[in-house]
Design a protein around this motif. Structure first.
Motif, PDB file in Angstrom:
ATOM      1  N   VAL A 189     -51.475  84.412 -25.996  1.00 12.18           N
ATOM      2  CA  VAL A 189     -50.517  85.506 -25.738  1.00 12.18           C
ATOM      3  C   VAL A 189     -50.454  85.760 -24.223  1.00 12.18           C
ATOM      4  CG1 VAL A 189     -49.725  87.790 -26.478  1.00 12.18           C
ATOM      5  CG2 VAL A 189     -51.209  86.469 -27.971  1.00 12.18           C
ATOM      6  N   ASN A 190     -50.273  84.663 -23.489  1.00 11.34           N
ATOM      7  CA  ASN A 190     -50.038  84.661 -22.041  1.00 11.34           C
ATOM      8  C   ASN A 190     -51.247  85.068 -21.198  1.00 11.34           C
ATOM      9  OD1 ASN A 190     -47.442  83.771 -22.510  1.00 11.34           O
ATOM     10  ND2 ASN A 190     -46.515  85.807 -22.365  1.00 11.34           N
ATOM     11  N   VAL A 191     -52.438  85.050 -21.776  1.00 10.53           N
ATOM     12  CA  VAL A 191     -53.674  85.353 -21.040  1.00 10.53           C
ATOM     13  C   VAL A 191     -54.677  84.244 -21.326  1.00 10.53           C
ATOM     14  CG1 VAL A 191     -55.582  86.991 -20.758  1.00 10.53           C
ATOM     15  CG2 VAL A 191     -53.270  87.838 -21.238  1.00 10.53           C
ATOM     16  N   PRO A 192     -55.327  83.669 -20.315  1.00 10.01           N
ATOM     17  CA  PRO A 192     -56.348  82.635 -20.576  1.00 10.01           C
ATOM     18  C   PRO A 192     -57.394  83.132 -21.570  1.00 10.01           C
ATOM     19  CG  PRO A 192     -55.878  82.748 -18.229  1.00 10.01           C
ATOM     20  CD  PRO A 192     -55.143  83.899 -18.857  1.00 10.01           C
ATOM     21  N   MET A 193     -57.745  82.279 -22.524  1.00  8.21           N
ATOM     22  CA  MET A 193     -58.676  82.678 -23.583  1.00  8.21           C
ATOM     23  C   MET A 193     -59.942  83.326 -23.039  1.00  8.21           C
ATOM     24  SD  MET A 193     -58.688  79.520 -26.276  1.00  8.21           S
ATOM     25  CE  MET A 193     -57.181  78.754 -26.868  1.00  8.21           C
ATOM     26  N   ILE A 194     -60.492  82.747 -21.995  1.00  9.80           N
ATOM     27  CA  ILE A 194     -61.784  83.209 -21.488  1.00  9.80           C
ATOM     28  C   ILE A 194     -61.740  84.665 -21.046  1.00  9.80           C
ATOM     29  CG2 ILE A 194     -61.447  82.497 -19.080  1.00  9.80           C
ATOM     30  CD1 ILE A 194     -64.371  81.511 -19.112  1.00  9.80           C
TER      31      ILE A 194
ATOM     32  N   TYR B 114     -55.461  79.505 -33.647  1.00  7.51           N
ATOM     33  CA  TYR B 114     -54.727  79.922 -32.445  1.00  7.51           C
ATOM     34  C   TYR B 114     -53.520  80.761 -32.842  1.00  7.51           C
ATOM     35  CZ  TYR B 114     -51.954  79.491 -28.136  1.00  7.51           C
ATOM     36  OH  TYR B 114     -51.201  79.761 -27.014  1.00  7.51           O
ATOM     37  N   ASP B 115     -52.807  80.317 -33.846  1.00  9.25           N
ATOM     38  CA  ASP B 115     -51.632  81.037 -34.331  1.00  9.25           C
ATOM     39  C   ASP B 115     -52.028  82.375 -34.965  1.00  9.25           C
ATOM     40  OD1 ASP B 115     -48.811  81.303 -35.237  1.00  9.25           O
ATOM     41  OD2 ASP B 115     -49.661  80.949 -37.220  1.00  9.25           O
ATOM     42  N   SER B 116     -53.033  82.365 -35.830  1.00 11.72           N
ATOM     43  CA  SER B 116     -53.433  83.584 -36.540  1.00 11.72           C
ATOM     44  C   SER B 116     -53.951  84.649 -35.577  1.00 11.72           C
ATOM     45  CB  SER B 116     -54.519  83.259 -37.575  1.00 11.72           C
ATOM     46  OG  SER B 116     -54.025  82.384 -38.565  1.00 11.72           O
ATOM     47  N   ILE B 117     -54.786  84.242 -34.617  1.00  8.71           N
ATOM     48  CA  ILE B 117     -55.358  85.211 -33.678  1.00  8.71           C
ATOM     49  C   ILE B 117     -54.284  85.720 -32.721  1.00  8.71           C
ATOM     50  CG2 ILE B 117     -57.045  85.494 -31.812  1.00  8.71           C
ATOM     51  CD1 ILE B 117     -58.856  83.541 -33.411  1.00  8.71           C
ATOM     52  N   SER B 118     -53.345  84.874 -32.342  1.00  8.45           N
ATOM     53  CA  SER B 118     -52.210  85.343 -31.533  1.00  8.45           C
ATOM     54  C   SER B 118     -51.448  86.438 -32.260  1.00  8.45           C
ATOM     55  CB  SER B 118     -51.267  84.180 -31.208  1.00  8.45           C
ATOM     56  OG  SER B 118     -51.892  83.210 -30.407  1.00  8.45           O
ATOM     57  N   LYS B 119     -51.199  86.233 -33.542  1.00 10.70           N
ATOM     58  CA  LYS B 119     -50.504  87.256 -34.337  1.00 10.70           C
ATOM     59  C   LYS B 119     -51.328  88.540 -34.423  1.00 10.70           C
ATOM     60  CE  LYS B 119     -47.593  84.422 -37.394  1.00 10.70           C
ATOM     61  NZ  LYS B 119     -47.573  83.181 -36.636  1.00 10.70           N
ATOM     62  N   ASP B 120     -52.639  88.397 -34.565  1.00 15.87           N
ATOM     63  CA  ASP B 120     -53.503  89.582 -34.626  1.00 15.87           C
ATOM     64  C   ASP B 120     -53.436  90.375 -33.321  1.00 15.87           C
ATOM     65  OD1 ASP B 120     -54.280  88.862 -37.169  1.00 15.87           O
ATOM     66  OD2 ASP B 120     -56.150  87.926 -36.537  1.00 15.87           O
ATOM     67  N   ILE B 121     -53.375  89.673 -32.198  1.00 17.15           N
ATOM     68  CA  ILE B 121     -53.270  90.346 -30.898  1.00 17.15           C
ATOM     69  C   ILE B 121     -51.941  91.085 -30.805  1.00 17.15           C
ATOM     70  CG2 ILE B 121     -53.065  89.964 -28.406  1.00 17.15           C
ATOM     71  CD1 ILE B 121     -55.019  87.580 -28.791  1.00 17.15           C
ATOM     72  N   ILE B 122     -50.870  90.407 -31.178  1.00 19.30           N
ATOM     73  CA  ILE B 122     -49.539  91.019 -31.110  1.00 19.30           C
ATOM     74  C   ILE B 122     -49.444  92.222 -32.047  1.00 19.30           C
ATOM     75  CG2 ILE B 122     -47.079  90.624 -31.576  1.00 19.30           C
ATOM     76  CD1 ILE B 122     -47.584  87.677 -30.725  1.00 19.30           C
TER      77      ILE B 122
ATOM     78  N   PHE C 281     -42.354  91.006 -33.396  1.00 14.09           N
ATOM     79  CA  PHE C 281     -43.612  90.313 -33.077  1.00 14.09           C
ATOM     80  C   PHE C 281     -43.381  89.162 -32.096  1.00 14.09           C
ATOM     81  CE2 PHE C 281     -44.448  91.941 -37.478  1.00 14.09           C
ATOM     82  CZ  PHE C 281     -45.227  93.005 -37.054  1.00 14.09           C
ATOM     83  N   THR C 282     -42.704  89.489 -31.002  1.00 13.21           N
ATOM     84  CA  THR C 282     -42.386  88.491 -29.980  1.00 13.21           C
ATOM     85  C   THR C 282     -42.798  89.021 -28.613  1.00 13.21           C
ATOM     86  OG1 THR C 282     -40.551  87.543 -31.245  1.00 13.21           O
ATOM     87  CG2 THR C 282     -40.498  87.217 -28.871  1.00 13.21           C
ATOM     88  N   VAL C 283     -43.330  88.131 -27.769  1.00 11.06           N
ATOM     89  CA  VAL C 283     -43.741  88.489 -26.411  1.00 11.06           C
ATOM     90  C   VAL C 283     -42.956  87.624 -25.432  1.00 11.06           C
ATOM     91  CG1 VAL C 283     -45.666  88.621 -24.786  1.00 11.06           C
ATOM     92  CG2 VAL C 283     -46.058  89.085 -27.209  1.00 11.06           C
ATOM     93  N   ILE C 284     -42.339  88.270 -24.438  1.00 11.52           N
ATOM     94  CA  ILE C 284     -41.589  87.545 -23.408  1.00 11.52           C
ATOM     95  C   ILE C 284     -42.234  87.826 -22.053  1.00 11.52           C
ATOM     96  CG2 ILE C 284     -39.333  87.118 -22.369  1.00 11.52           C
ATOM     97  CD1 ILE C 284     -39.359  86.518 -25.327  1.00 11.52           C
ATOM     98  N   GLY C 285     -42.639  86.757 -21.332  1.00 10.10           N
ATOM     99  CA  GLY C 285     -43.374  86.893 -20.082  1.00 10.10           C
ATOM    100  C   GLY C 285     -42.503  87.108 -18.864  1.00 10.10           C
ATOM    101  N   ASN C 286     -43.159  87.308 -17.729  1.00  7.95           N
ATOM    102  CA  ASN C 286     -42.493  87.628 -16.463  1.00  7.95           C
ATOM    103  C   ASN C 286     -41.532  86.537 -16.013  1.00  7.95           C
ATOM    104  OD1 ASN C 286     -43.861  90.111 -15.970  1.00  7.95           O
ATOM    105  ND2 ASN C 286     -45.676  88.953 -15.366  1.00  7.95           N
ATOM    106  N   GLY C 287     -40.372  86.978 -15.508  1.00  2.32           N
ATOM    107  CA  GLY C 287     -39.446  86.067 -14.854  1.00  2.32           C
ATOM    108  C   GLY C 287     -38.742  85.084 -15.759  1.00  2.32           C
TER     109      GLY C 287
ATOM    110  N   ASN D  36     -40.959  86.084 -33.727  1.00  2.00           N
ATOM    111  CA  ASN D  36     -42.350  85.745 -34.056  1.00  2.00           C
ATOM    112  C   ASN D  36     -42.907  84.677 -33.113  1.00  2.00           C
ATOM    113  OD1 ASN D  36     -42.771  87.362 -36.586  1.00  2.00           O
ATOM    114  ND2 ASN D  36     -41.006  86.143 -37.219  1.00  2.00           N
ATOM    115  N   SER D  37     -42.631  84.827 -31.836  1.00  3.21           N
ATOM    116  CA  SER D  37     -43.002  83.810 -30.859  1.00  3.21           C
ATOM    117  C   SER D  37     -43.566  84.443 -29.595  1.00  3.21           C
ATOM    118  CB  SER D  37     -41.787  82.943 -30.492  1.00  3.21           C
ATOM    119  OG  SER D  37     -41.284  82.266 -31.628  1.00  3.21           O
ATOM    120  N   VAL D  38     -44.224  83.620 -28.795  1.00  2.00           N
ATOM    121  CA  VAL D  38     -44.702  84.042 -27.480  1.00  2.00           C
ATOM    122  C   VAL D  38     -44.067  83.117 -26.447  1.00  2.00           C
ATOM    123  CG1 VAL D  38     -46.702  84.308 -25.969  1.00  2.00           C
ATOM    124  CG2 VAL D  38     -46.897  84.891 -28.392  1.00  2.00           C
TER     125      VAL D  38
END
Length: 734
Positions: free
Chosen positions: A51-56, A288-296, A339-345, A356-358
């Motif tokens: 979701v646009n943030v490095p996992m770590i 990866y997909d399931s946890i992304s949805k949980d974050i959103i 449930f969609t995230v759109i990043g900068n620029g 339902n996308s990032v």
């Protein structure tokens, strides 16, 4: 001064009376697997965007919030990338939170990593062991307390594993995270782990437990409904055991299982189950997909897109779980779904639909593009008329006009898909040629010849310098025929290895195909029929006692319903406190319904219970005030409740749930039953037919079950007579 009492010398061993040792964590920045290839040939898994943030950053942010003061980051594959990222991030300058790195170029497993860390002598006491692909918001206070208290009483209690309830699909024997069904045997009293199996042989239909295990333990709970969160609280002995046993490579398969069968040393592993908190590890593309949805959907709060934490730039939360950065350029005719995230620029063209996308930062998305359930990373260029379904698209990819990505496609960095080209389902496309040999899942993900990877450097360099514009001569020379990825396409489609087709659809971000589900369901039915004939059906989770046949007497059939109700209530309360709209809540409840395999009647009952509990918590000094508060809550959330009251059965479920509430959990509602029932009728939530059918079903019931029917007697009588009066009026008019 008197002489010290016998045993006083042990006082100094109490951690509370020693100089305080800072809480440390070991973070493994290498998964030692190949599940994210070909992406991880270019970039380490822990730096891939979630979701646009490095996992770590999710892992480090949680450790910092949980009170960890020192983190040792172990870097192996692509170690320079990880170290450079951390050194240039805010983590290296964060006050009261130390992040240091240890680099290795020859460790091929978690066991090797822990042996090297032990040699460096950097761990001072109990520590948290975690990998850099883990997301959590749990508190460590209670589990640390339990671990320390156990260690005081039993020096062999060296490890506590965090687990969480998670129902696996009975059809495909895997969790929503794409991991295999996990079997655990746990002492229900001490929470000691007695058995651990994540690679069960389903053909046998049974789990084999050592008879000595049953003899030595008065009672055992066998579970197949737990998720291993891969967060461990460890004592120093864990590191020394890895050093003493070079056979220990994998944390679970070798170390944990090794301790469980070792009768000589007597070391013990315990479990700590979390309930309301979140913890999960990204093991494969499906997780990866399931946890992304949980974050959103904000299960990981406060680590969500609209809250600023290290490594992210907060985006605005809008209707139905949509997050948009402030500086995007979006056509008026473009549609951004839930449930969609759109990043900068990022720029989005005319009549484009995204749901339902990032989408990452700096992307250019043309007109008439359709994107569903996909993850588009940074600086991706998608030309007009493209269609993307449940795919992952890495940085710098170019998708030329009219191209189609079928479900499950993964496009690695800087790949170019040609015009009108259709990338088949589950394809993986990379600028790297496919490995000439298959490494085991413990080997490094080095993008060099030592692991059998042949990098065509001139291809990668040329694409980078010319932004994807290659001459036909280069295409023919470096990439093979142009038709492999369509006109102008650049990259290699990796072939699916023999025997790996099932793993592809199981671990993909794409929904499991209907034909695979039907096939799995048929196999399940066939296996169940065979196993039933020989009496060797594997029992569900429950308590087993020595010298006894399995019985489901100890299994509470309401367990699923209780957990489902709790999750629905948590979703509803979050909507109340954060002003989330009903449409968003309905989507989340539907997701829970599918996850728990529940019916709409279950949803109706759970939502009604949540409404009534909220009304009860509103301050009131009399029954009339409680009644008014309840009516206000029902009226406000009418749309939400009505969504699950489409037929009589669901409406009767709500009436019966109301009876149960009045008799058991909230007797304050008992004298108000008929008034609130009338309000539900008046607001068109419960129809006349449902109330009359409920009354008819109570005709032969015991008197104790007729309490609320009798209380509503006048109302019910009015309903039965009202149609006759209407008929009479019609006759007079004629």
């Amino acid at each position: 001064m008197g002489a010290q009492k016998k045993g006083a010398t042990r006082v100094s061993e109490d951690p509370d009376e020693l100089a305080r040792v800072p809480l440390q964590a070991i973070l493994l920045a290498d998964s030692f697997t190949t599940k994210f290839r070909p992406i991880t040939l270019d970039r380490p898994k822990v730096l891939l965007p979630l979701v646009n943030v490095p996992m770590i950053n999710y892992t480090l942010a949680w450790l910092e919030s949980a009170g960890v003061e020192e983190v040792i980051v172990f870097c192996c594959a692509h170690s320079k990338q990880v170290i450079n990222y951390l050194e240039n991030s805010e983590w290296f300058s964060h006050p009261n939170f130390s992040v240091t790195t240890i680099e290795s170029h020859n460790s091929i497993s978690a066991g090797d990593a822990l042996r090297l860390i032990y040699e460096r002598n950097v761990i001072q006491g109990d520590f948290v062991l975690i990998s850099g692909d883990t997301v959590s918001n749990m508190s460590l206070t209670q589990v640390l307390k339990e671990h320390k208290e156990r260690k005081k009483k039993d020096s062999n209690a060296i490890m506590t594993m965090i687990i969480k309830r998670s129902k696996s699909s009975p059809i495909i024997q895997q969790s929503r995270l794409g991991t295999d069904e996990l079997f655990m045997a746990i002492d229900p009293n001490t929470k000691q782990l007695l058995y651990y199996e994540d690679k069960a042989d389903y053909s046998k239909g049974a789990i084999c437990l050592d008879k000595l295990l049953l003899i030595d333990n008065p009672s055992i709970s066998l579970h197949n409904d737990k998720q291993d969160c891969y967060i461990d609280i460890c004592s120093l002995e864990v590191l020394s055991l890895f050093t003493d046993n070079f056979d220990y490579q994998h944390l679970r398969r070798h170390f944990v299982k090794g301790l469980l069968v070792d009768d000589i040393m007597g070391y013990k592993v315990f479990t700590h189950e979390i309930h309301s908190n979140y913890a999960a590890r990204i093991d494969n593309f499906r997780s990866y997909d399931s946890i992304s949805k949980d974050i959103i959907q904000r299960w990981t709060y406060p680590f969500v897109p609209d809250v600023k934490f290290f490594g992210n730039s907060a985006t605005k939360l809008e209707r139905q779980g949509m997050y948009r950065a402030s500086d995007i350029v979006q056509s008026r005719s473009a549609e951004i779904g839930s449930f969609t995230v759109i990043g900068n620029g990022t720029r989005i063209g005319n009549n484009t639909k995204i749901s339902n996308s990032v989408v990452g930062g700096g992307c250019t998305i043309g007109s008439n593009v359709s994107i569903e359930g996909s993850y588009i990373w940074d600086n991706v260029n998608i030309e007009d008329g493209c269609k993307l379904m449940h795919s992952i698209v890495c940085d710098g990819v170019v998708i030329k006009s009219g191209a189609v990505l079928e479900p499950g496609v993964v496009l690695s960095f800087k790949v170019i898909i040609g015009q009108q080209f259709v990338v088949p389902s589950y394809s993986k496309v990379s600028l790297f040629q496919q490995p000439t040999k298959q490494d085991s899942d413990e080997e490094l993900e080095y993008a060099d010849n030592s692991s059998g990877i042949v990098e065509n450097s001139s291809m990668a360099d040329t694409v980078d310098k010319s932004n994807g514009q290659l001459t036909s001569e280069l295409l023919d020379e470096e990439c093979g025929p142009t038709y492999e990825l369509g006109p102008g396409g650049v990259g290699y489609i990796w072939s699916i290895c023999e025997g790996s087709h099932e793993e592809e659809w199981r671990h993909s971000i794409a929904p499991i195909p209907a034909d695979k589900l039907a096939e799995a369901m048929q196999n399940t039915d066939d296996d169940l029929e065979l196993l039933t004939q020989d009496g060797s059906v594997l029992p569900p989770s429950g308590e087993l006692k020595p010298d006894s046949n399995y019985s489901d007497d100890n299994e509470d059939p309401r367990d699923d319903s209780i957990y489902f109700e709790k999750e629905v209530e948590a979703t509803f309360l979050r909507a109340v406190h954060e002003n989330i709209k009903e449409d968003h809540v309905i989507l989340e409840v539907n997701s829970l319904r599918l996850s728990y395999n529940k019916l709409f009647t279950d949803c109706a009952g759970a939502i009604f219970y949540s409404l009534m509990k909220l009304a009860l918590e509103i301050p009131h000094s009399s029954p009339s005030e409680l009644c008014n508060s309840t009516m206000d809550v029902i009226t406000k959330w009418k749309k939400l409740l009505k969504s699950y009251l489409t037929d009589i059965d669901e409406q009767i479920e709500v009436i019966q749930k109301f009876e149960e509430i009045c008799l058991e959990s909230a007797k304050e509602f008992s004298p108000l039953f008929s008034k609130i029932l009338f309000h539900l009728y008046d607001k068109d939530l419960i129809q006349e037919d449902a109330i009359l059918k409920w009354d008819d079903e109570k005709k032969n019931a015991d008197e104790a079950d007729k309490i609320f029917v009798k209380q509503s007697e006048k109302f019910i009588q009015w309903l039965r007579e009202a149609p006759e009066e209407d008929d009479g009026e019609e006759d007079e008019e004629e």
